[in-house]
Design a protein around this motif. Sequence first.
Motif, mmCIF file in Angstrom:
data_model
loop_
_atom_site.group_PDB
_atom_site.id
_atom_site.type_symbol
_atom_site.label_atom_id
_atom_site.label_comp_id
_atom_site.label_asym_id
_atom_site.label_seq_id
_atom_site.Cartn_x
_atom_site.Cartn_y
_atom_site.Cartn_z
ATOM 1 N N ARG A 1 -4.383 -1.107 -1.092
ATOM 2 C CA ARG A 1 -3.651 -1.876 -0.075
ATOM 3 C C ARG A 1 -2.533 -2.684 -0.742
ATOM 4 O O ARG A 1 -1.421 -2.761 -0.232
ATOM 5 C CB ARG A 1 -4.625 -2.794 0.670
ATOM 6 C CG ARG A 1 -4.070 -3.342 1.959
ATOM 7 C CD ARG A 1 -5.144 -3.937 2.857
ATOM 8 N NE ARG A 1 -5.884 -5.000 2.204
ATOM 9 C CZ ARG A 1 -7.221 -5.015 2.088
ATOM 10 N NH1 ARG A 1 -7.954 -4.032 2.574
ATOM 11 N NH2 ARG A 1 -7.823 -6.033 1.503
ATOM 12 N N ASN A 2 -2.821 -3.270 -1.899
ATOM 13 C CA ASN A 2 -1.795 -4.037 -2.619
ATOM 14 C C ASN A 2 -0.681 -3.131 -3.136
ATOM 15 O O ASN A 2 0.495 -3.498 -3.113
ATOM 16 C CB ASN A 2 -2.430 -4.811 -3.775
ATOM 17 C CG ASN A 2 -3.310 -5.949 -3.275
ATOM 18 O OD1 ASN A 2 -3.194 -6.369 -2.116
ATOM 19 N ND2 ASN A 2 -4.180 -6.445 -4.131
ATOM 20 N N LEU A 3 -1.061 -1.950 -3.618
ATOM 21 C CA LEU A 3 -0.047 -0.992 -4.079
ATOM 22 C C LEU A 3 0.852 -0.567 -2.921
ATOM 23 O O LEU A 3 2.066 -0.442 -3.080
ATOM 24 C CB LEU A 3 -0.712 0.230 -4.716
ATOM 25 C CG LEU A 3 -1.334 0.004 -6.097
ATOM 26 C CD1 LEU A 3 -2.253 1.164 -6.476
ATOM 27 C CD2 LEU A 3 -0.241 -0.165 -7.159
ATOM 28 N N GLN A 4 0.263 -0.353 -1.753
ATOM 29 C CA GLN A 4 1.059 0.002 -0.575
ATOM 30 C C GLN A 4 1.987 -1.143 -0.189
ATOM 31 O O GLN A 4 3.150 -0.918 0.168
ATOM 32 C CB GLN A 4 0.150 0.354 0.618
ATOM 33 C CG GLN A 4 -0.601 1.673 0.492
ATOM 34 C CD GLN A 4 0.253 2.911 0.770
ATOM 35 O OE1 GLN A 4 1.479 2.865 0.761
ATOM 36 N NE2 GLN A 4 -0.415 4.039 0.986
ATOM 37 N N ALA A 5 1.479 -2.376 -0.248
ATOM 38 C CA ALA A 5 2.311 -3.546 0.083
ATOM 39 C C ALA A 5 3.466 -3.659 -0.910
ATOM 40 O O ALA A 5 4.605 -3.956 -0.530
ATOM 41 C CB ALA A 5 1.464 -4.808 0.067
ATOM 42 N N PHE B 1 4.722 -1.156 -2.648
ATOM 43 C CA PHE B 1 5.617 -0.020 -2.377
ATOM 44 C C PHE B 1 6.546 -0.349 -1.218
ATOM 45 O O PHE B 1 7.758 -0.114 -1.283
ATOM 46 C CB PHE B 1 4.791 1.238 -2.062
ATOM 47 C CG PHE B 1 5.624 2.416 -1.638
ATOM 48 C CD1 PHE B 1 6.392 3.105 -2.565
ATOM 49 C CD2 PHE B 1 5.646 2.840 -0.319
ATOM 50 C CE1 PHE B 1 7.181 4.190 -2.183
ATOM 51 C CE2 PHE B 1 6.425 3.921 0.072
ATOM 52 C CZ PHE B 1 7.192 4.589 -0.867
ATOM 53 N N GLU B 2 5.988 -0.927 -0.163
ATOM 54 C CA GLU B 2 6.808 -1.273 1.006
ATOM 55 C C GLU B 2 7.812 -2.381 0.650
ATOM 56 O O GLU B 2 8.986 -2.316 1.031
ATOM 57 C CB GLU B 2 5.918 -1.718 2.178
ATOM 58 C CG GLU B 2 6.728 -2.144 3.383
ATOM 59 C CD GLU B 2 5.988 -1.979 4.699
ATOM 60 O OE1 GLU B 2 5.504 -0.864 4.969
ATOM 61 O OE2 GLU B 2 5.909 -2.960 5.444
ATOM 62 N N ALA C 1 3.386 4.909 2.024
ATOM 63 C CA ALA C 1 4.000 4.762 3.347
ATOM 64 C C ALA C 1 4.686 3.406 3.424
ATOM 65 O O ALA C 1 4.108 2.390 3.052
ATOM 66 C CB ALA C 1 2.946 4.877 4.442
ATOM 67 N N ALA C 2 5.938 3.395 3.886
ATOM 68 C CA ALA C 2 6.675 2.139 4.014
ATOM 69 C C ALA C 2 7.494 2.144 5.294
ATOM 70 O O ALA C 2 8.101 3.155 5.637
ATOM 71 C CB ALA C 2 7.595 1.933 2.813
#
Length: 189
Positions: free
Chosen positions: A15-19, A21-22, A76-77
Amino acid sequence: MLTAQISIENEVTLRNLQAAFEGESNAHARYNAFAVKADGEGLHGAASLFRAAARAEQIHAGNYARLIRQMGSDPAATIHPVKVQSTLENLNEARAGERYEIDSMYPEFLREAKGHGNTAAVRTFTWALEAEKTHARLFSEAIAVLDSGWLIAARTFYVCAACGYTSETPESQRCPACNLPWEKFEVVR
Ligand SMILES: [Fe+2]
Ligand SMILES: [Fe+2]
């Protein structure tokens, strides 16, 4: 039980990696828009800085995307519309964004990744954190000299292709953040 625990831990890191990335994907879009505005205002040096920082954020986003895929998920962003103001306001907003990442976001993500022993995530977050420090410093310098005409001419920046560390002066043999040789730095103007 152990399997479930590991998957929950991965879930937080993921979840942190996605945040991240976004966040980096949006910073990339924002800085490119700010570069266009700076060129339009005749502040080509500020435009160079925004382009260099945009490239660094793109490198960060790419690093996160790779790691997210390695963990079996898809990056995903959502890219938000950019609010472009004057270059001075854009520089201040950019610096505020960097400071948030340096002071809050990355320290929190690092604490979490270290706690769960995710060394790949720790390394990637650390690289980004160090690069964001160079951006915050460069944005501060740009704000300080904006009125003096220093930012009218385009400037040359060096961006580490591995970690996004950004500098105006290639003073060392290797990247201070990730040890990549200087000859592998990208030149952005
Ligand atoms: Fe940055
Ligand atoms: Fe680097």
